[in-house]
Each structure stands twice: as structure tokens, then as C-alpha cells.
Design a protein around this motif. Structure first.
Motif, short mmCIF file in Angstrom:
data_model
loop_
_atom_site.label_atom_id
_atom_site.label_comp_id
_atom_site.label_asym_id
_atom_site.label_seq_id
_atom_site.Cartn_x
_atom_site.Cartn_y
_atom_site.Cartn_z
N GLY A 189 -7.48 -5.59 2.59
CA GLY A 189 -8.24 -4.47 3.12
C GLY A 189 -9.74 -4.67 3.01
N ASN A 222 -4.38 -3.08 0.06
CA ASN A 222 -5.54 -2.70 0.86
C ASN A 222 -6.66 -2.08 0.04
OD1 ASN A 222 -3.01 -2.56 2.60
ND2 ASN A 222 -4.57 -2.37 4.18
N ARG A 223 -6.31 -1.48 -1.09
CA ARG A 223 -7.31 -0.72 -1.84
C ARG A 223 -7.39 -1.23 -3.27
NH1 ARG A 223 -5.42 4.90 0.82
NH2 ARG A 223 -3.68 4.59 -0.61
N LYS A 243 0.84 -1.20 0.00
CA LYS A 243 0.00 0.00 0.00
C LYS A 243 0.88 1.25 0.00
CE LYS A 243 -3.39 2.46 2.83
NZ LYS A 243 -4.18 2.43 4.08
#
Length: 240
Positions: free
Chosen positions: A79, A50-51, A29
Motif C-alpha cells: 500500500g 496495505n496499512r 488487509k
């Protein structure tokens, strides 16, 4: 060496564990593509994001620069996932650690079916009871408790979905300056996994995703099979 491999092996061996049973996931990340490429060229293959948007861009860029004769990276979604992004997740990731609702699992199953693949998922459990943490409630999931009954019902419904394989559990410990504070959280997740394995012997419940840079040593001692480490590899990340 940027990777804490020797430390992980040492802790595992001193805990009576086989180091090969532990997967180091480099959490990328907010890290530039060049940093990921450097680890990849060193032979590291497991990466965590995470994204969804950030991961999508990196995965495509790294894939375009890979040589055809090299083994591809293995991507882990660690995430929180909004259910509307389930389609993208199903197409990008090899393992999804953060399944925290039946709705999300149902959507992942449907989209995995479209890709004619089986997704490896972990069920995120909220062991600490923090309201800021996602996950299925598991602060008091001993057998014969209401939480245990709810979990059994949830797992039964998710296990019935096609194109998903429940491979284990994931949790996040509270952020603290004392790594030992994570120990009861990790221990309770391991106990919960053992309960679930006994109740659902047909499920391949092999994995415990727990432990980050500050407390991965404790996580190894308590049975972690997947460590999510960013800071100890890359240093403190830039915030965006």
C-alpha cells in the motif's frame, strides 16, 4: 484449498511460463489473525499488507505464536506509504512494492541502514495515468520521451542509495468489470521493465508485481512474477 495455486500453475504453463517463477502474495488487509494463521499452517509464507499500523500488530502477533523451527512469514508492503512511516516499514517488511518518490526511498535507505539490512523495493509506476493512483508517471515512457528521461534520472538517484535493492516494478490497473482492460497496463509495465533492465544492467530487475483477484490470469500471461490476491482467497473483506 483456499489458495488458487492450481489455477495459477495452469495459466502459467499454458502461457509457456514456469509456475515457480510466480509468487502468490495473500493480501491480508482487514483479515483476522486466525485467517492468516490458517494459511501459514497450510505452508503459505508470502503475505501482503496495505496499512502500516494494521500490519505492525499482525506481524508481532503472528511472530509471537510461531514455533522456532518453522520458517517465518515473508511480509510485503503493497500500500501507499507516508514518508513519516518509513522507519516502521523498514523494520517490518521484507519487500516494499510501493516506493513512489525519491523522498520515500531516501528515508527507507536511511532506516534500513540503521537495521544493517538491505531492503528489496519495487518502484510503483502509474501506467494508466489515473490521478487517484500513486506512482512514477509512466503513461508514455518510451525511449527518448520526457517521461523516460525523468524515470532514468529518478532510478539513477534511487540506485545510488545504500541499503536498497531495486528488484522490479509494481503497478495497479484500473478497477473494471472487464479483466482484459488490464492487459495493456500490464504489458506496458513489462515493456518498461525491459527498457530499464537494458539501461541499468546492474540492477536486479527481476520482478513485476501486478494482478489482483479479478485480473491475475491476464497478469500471468503478461509476465507477472508477484500476484497480490485477497478476495479470491478470503472472500470479500470487511470494511473498516
Amino acid at each position: 484449498d483456499a489458495l488458487p495455486i492450481s489455477h495459477i500453475k495452469d495459466i502459467a504453463q499454458r502461457s509457456g511460463r514456469t509456475p515457480d517463477d510466480i509468487t502468490l502474495i495473500a493480501v491480508t488487509k482487514n483479515q483476522p489473525l486466525e485467517a492468516i494463521e490458517s494459511l501459514y499452517e497450510l505452508g503459505h509464507r508470502h503475505f501482503g499488507e496495505n496499512r502500516v499500523e494494521e500490519a505492525s500488530e499482525k506481524i508481532k502477533l503472528l511472530s509471537s505464536q510461531m514455533h522456532s523451527n518453522t520458517s517465518p512469514p515473508i511480509w510485503h508492503m503493497i500500500g501507499h506509504i507516508q514518508s513519516r512511516k518509513a522507519r516502521t516499514c523498514a523494520s517490518l517488511f521484507n519487500h516494499i512494492h510501493s516506493v513512489d518518490t525519491i523522498k520515500l526511498a531516501t528515508r527507507l535507505s536511511r532506516f534500513a541502514s540503521e537495521h544493517e539490512t538491505t531492503l528489496s523495493i519495487l518502484l510503483q509506476c502509474n501506467i494508466s495515468g489515473e490521478q487517484t493512483k500513486s506512482g512514477f508517471a509512466a503513461t508514455d515512457a518510451a525511449p527518448n520521451t520526457p517521461q523516460w528521461s525523468d524515470l532514468v534520472n529518478t532510478i539513477s538517484r534511487i540506485a545510488d542509495l545504500s541499503n536498497l535493492s531495486i528488484a522490479g516494478l509494481m503497478t495497479m490497473a484500473p478497477i473494471t468489470n472487464n479483466p482484459e482492460a488490464s492487459r495493456p497496463i500490464f504489458r506496458n509495465l513489462r515493456i518498461l521493465k525491459d527498457q530499464i533492465s537494458q539501461h541499468f544492467p546492474q540492477l536486479p530487475m527481476n520482478h513485476l508485481s501486478m494482478g489482483m483477484s479479478a485480473d491475475y490470469a491476464i497478469a500471468i500471461q503478461e509476465g507477472a512474477t508477484m500476484l497480490r490476491i485477497g478476495t479470491s482467497i478470503f472472500g470479500h473483506r470487511n470494511t473498516k
